[in-house]
Structures are given as structure tokens and as C-alpha cells.
Design an enzyme around this catalytic site. Structure first.
Site: not given
Ligand code: T1G
Length: 697
Positions: A125, A63
């Protein structure tokens, strides 16, 4: 803004290509487009199967975390996934890269799942203080069972493709490109007459009542302070005992409860704060080779970080035995990581091969980056940088790892201060994620951008800060430590102080930290500090212990004794005796100090020093300070950092406490920093002040 997805046809196979940079997060506009695409393709009689694919390096990263600060807008992810799963024709997920959180839940709502070898599938999460709220806790157990679901969701760690195949989550391995592989397999499924497979139609596996009680009991102690891990188990238990849709509703309720918690707000705040700004990425210079000067613990740790990230490293040390020991430490540490499964044996061998040693600085003449980690003495570093300034190639970036010395004084000695900045690693350098990048008066944008890019590339968090004594982290640590030292003299004990702060959530109490780092290190640094406050009570106990050779763990005794069979910290009556003697000499009245006072004084000291640091422009934002303290000093992440926490308890509350302490102790340093006082006055927050500046800039 381009459309967040495209529909492509490959004969009777329709491919939904999600293209929502940077990571295909399921933001509102993508959910809306996805729902429309599914409705359209499900109704299209020429479409026999649907492939869901993510453009770029990832399937779907989850998300959109930034949307959680306000209630979700329809279509909610739950609705979307329910509709996706209801498709009358097979839906195949083409998994590659990250399939995390809502991305993994989307995959589970598809009927079939194919994956390339780089898959990282997981439910992170819990690291955001949340739980999988879009059906993960109901669908995953139906395919992977209860134990794996508990492990993946309370642990938050992703699994690779092979583990996903073993769990039954991935049905088909794709060799080659994800989209093409998934389309080819979809064609086979259609030819075989494969029907939609809906996890929601499967019964939940049997679960013994004690299963979930055992899962709760197994949660790590730290998790006990957070709602999410327990709520995840509650949600899984509901999936075992209720019909699918009621279990889904329960998951949603529990998700909302977690989303509104202060812990989740703090963790989501840090998620973005730690990613900082990417504004200057284009200014970074290319770094393929680096030199590290000094083969001691810090130099070896830095070399390990660089080499495992693919950078060729030359370690220079003028003492052959030190160099040999340093190279051996590098090799054994990297090989140890492979033995622990943190990297493959091949990657470890390649990393070790990237490191070579040299006895002479001339070996660094052609490297792109030099990081010095020699003895913490200004004259020694100045002499070294004078040589580096002459022998290193133009535009090579020269970094000093000093933790307390004046970066401008070192930079000036180089004769090319534009190429010089500080790169303050935290020990052990190959483990600690934080690096303070110290901006010298003349450091160029390219120099700073290059150090930020290298820090990111070695998997660490770089925060750029200004040049002052102790920069940000250690400067605030001085204020924090001042209070715990005073409370020792006033009647508290090392264990009472450490326990109170560990109950607050600090990874380790300050006395135990001193014993770990070495009381001699702090002793030397305070002696070299020309403007050290002249109050004889400040750090009196630490100084006495160091003068007695009680350095902490490394000497077997410090604030605690470590001579028990398990080498765990033991209270030492001799230390209490020493403290009382010093208190008497200094005429400090003794009293009982409550845990609340211990925490309040240490935390208020941090917030006030942080406010001064912001006023002086040493830190660019309160978030930078919070990232430093959560990643370098063990501040509890679920409280967001000292500045976020001060906002949470209220700045007026902080100022009132400081005025109370100032009244009782008559100490000038309890005068609130002007920024803090003015924000408290108008019921503002550090975050609001920063937003106003960002908006105003
Ligand atoms: N939402 C919004 N922005 C995100 C994002 C996310 N989920 N993930 C990454 N970004 C942005 C980040 O801020 C950065 O922005 C850019 O993308 C690159 O990120 C409904 C409730 C996928 C492994 O926790 O683990 O789903 O600095 O530098 O090193 O049940 O991003 O460029 O402006 O980290 O290549 C669950 C979080 C959400 C995954 C990639 N998902 N993200 O790593 O890039 S809650 C997460 C990561 C949810 C559901 C539940 C990593 C990555 P900017 P980055 P990266």
C-alpha cells in the site's frame, strides 16, 4: 460476466474459489459475493470448515486500486473481514502467488493460513501512497510483532513463505497444489477439533513509546515528503494503545486521509499508466533467442536483462578484447546479483550459461531478435543494418538502441523496415526500468508488439513513441536542461539549481545528472543534431566544460569536483568563475534567482514540450510521457510525472508562468504550445483531453 467466485464441496469442507481475473482484486462485486458465501456456509450445519482459495496464479492481489478514486461501496473490506473472522467454524486461507494488501489482510482475518512455496505476502500500500486500511495494522502485530509490522508496511516489500512462517503468519506449508493441500489440512484441523482462532481476540504485544518514535526517525528522507509512511506508523501506534475496534476505526480514518491525498492519486495513476495497454499482446512474435551487437556497457547491460529473463543471447563484437571484456562483465554482474541475494546461485549460473560470444554477424542468422548497441554514428548503424537485413532470418525483429539518431534512416538501410524499430534502453541497461520503443514509419504491428512483449518479459516498462530527435524523454530533457543552463548564466549556481529541483523531488539535479552521464556524451549529441537551436547561450556552460575535458564523475571534474575522500560532489569555484566569464562574453545580466523560479521554469519547459509532443503524435498519451519521466529521468513519482503535475497545479497557472517568463526574456520558446494554450483557456487538463480522445476514438 462470470460469477467472481464458486462454492465447491469436498465432503464437510467447503471451498470458496475466488475467480475474479486478472488477479482476484477485491472489487465491490467480489466483496458482495464473498459476504453472501460466508453467511451461507457459516449457517450450513453440514460444513465443518471453510477453505478460501484464489483461482489462477494468485490468492488475492489486494483491493481493486481503480475503486479508490471514489468512496468505497459497502460491504467495505473491513466489514467483510470482520464477518469472515467471526465465522463459528475454522476458515483456512489457501495461500499461493500474491497475497498482497487487502489479500494479506484477508489471510489475517482467516483463522489458519497454509501456503505453497511461491507465496509472496506483503503490504505494498505504501507504494500507492496508502496504508493497509482493512485491519492489517491491527491484526499483523498480534501475530508478527511490531518490528516486522513496521518493516513490512513502511517498506512495502513482500516476504516469501519461509519468512512468513518465521513470522508466524503462515501456519502450514503445502507441498503441491494450494487448494488440495489446504483441504487436506482443513480435514486434519477438523479431526483435531481445532477451533476458530481470531487475531482480534489476542492482546496487542507490549510496545515501548519510543518504538514508534524510532520508527518515524528511521523513515527514509524521501518518505518524509509523503503522508503514507508516517500514517502507517500512526496506525500501528494506535493499534498498540487502543482496543481493537477503535484501532481499526483509526486505521480507516488514516487510510481515507491518504486516499484523498494528491500523492496517492499520483501513485495510483502511475500504477495503471505503467501497465499500459495489453491490446497487441497477441501480435507479438515468439523470442527464444536474441543477438546483441556491441559488447560495451550498454550491450552487456542489455544482454544481462535478456539472459536473466530466460532468453539465449549471442553477443557479437568484432574486437576480441572487447568481446571478452563484455562477456566477463555479463558474468560478473549476474554473479554479483546472486551474491546480493537478488537471485539464486542456480538462476545466476543458468543465466550466464545462456550468453555466448561471437566475432561475426553470421552467428545471428537464426536468432529471433537482434538489438544493436554500437557506436552512436548513423553511417555505422546503417551499414550494420544493411548486413542484418540480408543475413537475419525472415521475421527476425531488428532493433536499434540509438538514443538520438533517425530510426527511419536506419530502418531504410536494412531493406526490411517493417521488421525494424528502436529500443532505447537507459543506462545502466540492466538496472533502469524504462525502454522507449521507437515506432518507425514502416514498423509493423508484430515488430512493435514483439518489442513490447520482450520489454515486459525482461521486467522493464516499454513505452512506444514516435520517431523524432530525442524521441520523448531526451527531447523534453533538452528543454529542461536549456532552462537550467540559462539560469546558470543569469546568476544561479549548479548547486542552487540541483538543490531546488531535488527539494521538488527530482532524484538528482540536472547538473549532477550531467556529471553522472558524462558531459562529453551530451556534447557529442548536440554536435550531431543538425537542427539544434542556434542560440549561443543554450548549453554554453556544458559545452565549455566538455571542451575543457571536464566530463563529470568519469574525469573527476564536471560541474562539481569529485576528488574528495568520499568522491561526493563538491562545488568548484573554477566552474563559477567559468560561468561568470561566459555570461560576460554573452552579455547576460546577472541577478538572484529564487528556488521557485528554478522549479517553475524547468517544469513549465517540460510541460510545454510534452504538449508539443502530444500534438505531433510522438507520444500516444500524457500518461506515456509521465511514465517515461518517472522511470527514466527520476521525476518524483508522488507528483505523477510532468503532465500529471501540470494538471495538478493547473494549466492556466502553467501558461501564466510561461507568459511571465516570455515577457521577461522575450524568448519565443515560451509561447505555449497550442494544445496547452487551448486547454488552459477552457480550464481543461491533459488527462481530460486524453479521456475525450479515447472516448472519441
Ligand atoms: N487492482 C486493480 N487492478 C490490478 C491490481 C489491483 N490491486 N493488481 C493488478 N491489477 C491489474 C493490472 O492493472 C493489470 O491490468 C493486470 O491486473 C495484471 O497486472 C485495502 C488499500 C499482483 C504481483 O498493490 O503487484 O489492497 O494491464 O501486469 O505482473 O488495505 O499486479 O491486464 O489491464 O501487474 O502478474 C494492494 C498490485 C492494493 C498489488 C501481479 N495491492 N498488483 O503481477 O500482473 S491496495 C497491490 C501487483 C490495498 C488494502 C489496500 C501485481 C501482481 P491489465 P500485472 P503481474
Amino acid at each position: 460476466m462470470s460469477a467472481p467466485l464458486a462454492i465447491e464441496r469436498d465432503g464437510s469442507i467447503a471451498v470458496i474459489v475466488i475467480d475474479h481475473p486478472p488477479v482476484n482484486a477485491l472489487a465491490h462485486r467480489l466483496r458482495t459475493a464473498l459476504l453472501a458465501a460466508i453467511e451461507r456456509l457459516d449457517a450450513d450445519p453440514t460444513v465443518q470448515a471453510i477453505v478460501l482459495h484464489g483461482a489462477g496464479r494468485n490468492f488475492i492481489a489486494g483491493a481493486d486500486i481503480s475503486e479508490f478514486d471514489q468512496p468505497a461501496q459497502p460491504p467495505l473490506l473491513n466489514e467483510l473481514l470482520f464477518r469472515l473472522e467471526s465465522c463459528a467454524k475454522p476458515v483456512i486461507a489457501a495461500l499461493h502467488g500474491a497475497a498482497l494488501g487487502g489479500g494479506a489482510e484477508t489471510a489475517l482475518a482467516c483463522h489458519y493460513r497454509a501456503a505453497t512455496a511461491d507465496l509472496k505476502l506483503g503490504f505494498p500500500e505504501v507504494t500507492l501512497g496508502l496504508l493497509p486500511g482493512a485491519g492489517g495494522t491491527v491484526r499483523l502485530p498480534r501475530v508478527a510483532g511490531w518490528q516486522a509490522s513496521i518493516e513490512l508496511m513502511t517498506g512495502g516489500k513482500p516476504v516469501d513463505r519461509e519468512r512468513a512462517v518465521a513470522l508466524g503468519v503462515v501456519d502450514h506449508r503445502i507441498e503441491g497444489e494450494a487448494r488440495a493441500g489446504a483441504v487436506a489440512w482443513a480435514r486434519e484441523l477438523v479431526a483435531a477439533g481445532a477451533a476458530p482462532r481470531r487475531l482480534r481476540e489476542l492482546p496487542a504485544p507490549d510496545a515501548s513509546p519510543e518504538l514508534f518514535a524510532a520508527a518515524r526517525a528511521a523513515l527514509p528522507a524521501a518518505a518524509g515528503r509523503l503522508p503514507a509512511p508516517g500514517r502507517i506508523v500512526d496506525s500501528l501506534e494506535a493499534s498498540a494503545t487502543r482496543p481493537f475496534e477503535q484501532a481499526l476505526d483509526r486505521a480507516r480514518e488514516l487510510f481515507e486521509e491518504c486516499r484523498r491525498s494528491s500523492e496517492s492519486r499520483a501513485l495510483r495513476y502511475l500504477f495503471f499508466a505503467e501497465r499500459g495497454s495489453s491490446a497487441d499482446r497477441d501480435a507479438a512474435l515468439r523470442v527464444d533467442s536474441a543477438g546483441v551487437i556491441g559488447a560495451g556497457t550498454m550491450g552487456a547491460g542489455i544482454a544481462i536483462s535478456l539472459a536473466t529473463a530466460g532468453i539465449a543471447v549471442t553477443i557479437v563484437d568484432s574486437k576480441p578484447e572487447s568481446l571478452a571484456a563484455g562477456l566477463a562483465r555479463v558474468a560478473s554482474t549476474i554473479e554479483g546479483s546472486a551474491l546480493k541475494g537478488r537471485m539464486t546461485a542456480a538462476d545466476a549460473a543458468a543465466a550466464v550459461a545462456r550468453v555466448r560470444g561471437a566475432g561475426d554477424l553470421q552467428a545471428l542468422a537464426a536468432v529471433d531478435l537482434v538489438i544493436e548497441a554500437v557506436f552512436e554514428n548513423l553511417a555505422v548503424k546503417q551499414e550494420l543494418f544493411a548486413q542484418l537485413g540480408k543475413l537475419c532470418k525472415p521475421q527476425a525483429v531488428l532493433a536499434t538502441n540509438t538514443s538520438t539518431l533517425d530510426v527511419d534512416a536506419i530502418a531504410a538501410a536494412s531493406g526490411r523496415a517493417v521488421d525494424v524499430a528502436g529500443m532505447h534502453f537507459f543506462s545502466p541497461a540492466h538496472v533502469m526500468r524504462l525502454v522507449e520503443i521507437i515506432r518507425g514509419r514502416e514498423s509493423s504491428r508484430a515488430t512493435l508488439a514483439t518489442l513490447r512483449a520482450v520489454t515486459r518479459r525482461i521486467g522493464k516498462i516499454g513505452v512506444t513513441v514516435g520517431n523524432c530527435y530525442g524521441f520523448v524523454g531526451n527531447r523534453m530533457l533538452y528543454a529542461y536542461g536549456r532552462e537550467k543552463e540559462l539560469m546558470l548564466l543569469e546568476g544561479s549556481t549548479p548547486e542552487a539549481i540541483d538543490r531546488a529541483l531535488e527539494e521538488f523531488g527530482m532524484a538528482m539535479g540536472p547538473n549532477a545528472v550531467g556529471d553522472l552521464a558524462g558531459l562529453d556524451i551530451g556534447y557529442q549529441a548536440r554536435r550531431q543534431w543538425s537542427e539544434r537551436p542556434d542560440d549561443p547561450r543554450f548549453y554554453r556552460v556544458s559545452d565549455r566544460l566538455a571542451e575543457l575535458g571536464r566530463y563529470g564523475q568519469k574525469s573527476g571534474r564536471g560541474f562539481y569536483r569529485y576528488d574528495g575522500p568520499d568522491r561526493k560532489r563538491q562545488p568548484d569555484p573554477e566552474v563559477l568563475e567559468l560561468i561568470r566569464t561566459e555570461a560576460k562574453i554573452l552579455g547576460v545580466a546577472q541577478r538572484k534567482i529564487a528556488n521557485t523560479e528554478i522549479v517553475e521554469r524547468c517544469i513549465c519547459a517540460l510541460a510545454n514540450e510534452g504538449a508539443r509532443i502530444l500534438e505531433e503524435g510522438i507520444a500516444a498519451s500524457p500518461a506515456d510521457i509521465d511514465v517515461i519521466w518517472c522511470n527514466g529521468y527520476g521525476f518524483p513519482r508522488h507528483r505523477g510525472g510532468p503532465m500529471f503535475h501540470a494538471d495538478t497545479i493547473g494549466l492556466a497557472t502553467v501558461v501564466e508562468a510561461m507568459r511571465r517568463f516570455g515577457g521577461e526574456q522575450g524568448a519565443r520558446y515560451w509561447t505555449p504550445a497550442p494544445l496547452l494554450a487551448s486547454l488552459a483557456e477552457r480550464e481543461g487538463t491533459f488527462a481530460g483531453w486524453q479521456a475525450g480522445r479515447a472516448g472519441g476514438d
